[in-house]
Design an enzyme around this catalytic site. Structure first.
Site: not given
Ligand code: 5GP
Length: 177
Positions: A47, A102-103, A106, A155, A162, A168
């Protein structure tokens, strides 16, 4: 890609806003690391690749770009945040200054896992730059040193993010409904 006509996508951040923010972050990081000669940018596959490459082009300091690949264990609810490394770094980061790119942060579970994995390699410093931050969803309190945009719980797709490998390459950030 027909973004405007799609009833499933709502643009949240435009291409111009993205470019402006990446330039801003690049300047801030270049200033903060001006005295550093061993910066390693660690981009998280897949990402953050689009953001990491754009960010790197806005840096006016020397750096090495490396990649770490991660994947969630099935993504089921039994092991939320359970992640594993699918591609390790090529560079040895011991005694180096590391900036993890990081992208999106969350829940913070993925970032927490990555930071733990990188910390045990004893980098001189370890900071985090995320393009998007979604604080409403946070489960773990993770450090974020640089952030592009704080966004509401939704989302998100585009600019590297993606939905089943779609969207993407979209040049904007959009909410997928
Ligand atoms: P976390 O562990 O902080 O919940 O999420 C980390 C990873 O989950 C991000 O690096 C990303 O790849 C994916 N992710 C979290 N939220 C989103 C979202 O809203 N959209 C997408 N496409 N991926 C997400």
């Amino acid at each position: 890609m027909e973004i405007e006509n799609s009833c499933r996508l709502k643009v949240l951040i435009s291409e111009e806003q993205i470019d402006e923010k990446v330039a801003f972050l690049g300047k801030a990081i270049s200033r903060d690391y001006a005295q550093v000669r061993d910066l390693v940018l660690v981009a998280v596959l897949r990402g953050s690749v689009y953001f990491a490459v754009d960010l790197s082009r806005n840096l006016s300091i020397p750096f090495i770009l490396d990649f770490i690949g991660i994947s969630s264990y099935g993504g089921g609810m039994e092991h939320p945040g359970a992640v594993r490394i699918t591609k390790d770094l090529d560079v040895n980061i011991t005694h180096k200054n590391v900036l993890l790119v990081e992208d999106i942060v969350d829940t913070g579970l993925t970032l927490n896992y990555l930071l733990k994995k990188l910390r045990i390699r004893n980098p001189s410093s370890l900071r985090v730059c995320t393009f998007l931050d979604m604080p409403e969803k946070r489960i773990l309190d993770v450090p974020v040193d640089y952030k592009g945009f704080e966004i509401p719980d939704a989302f998100i797709v585009g600019y590297g993010l993606d939905y089943h490998e779609h969207y993407r390459n979209m040049k904007v950030i959009a909410v997928l409904k």
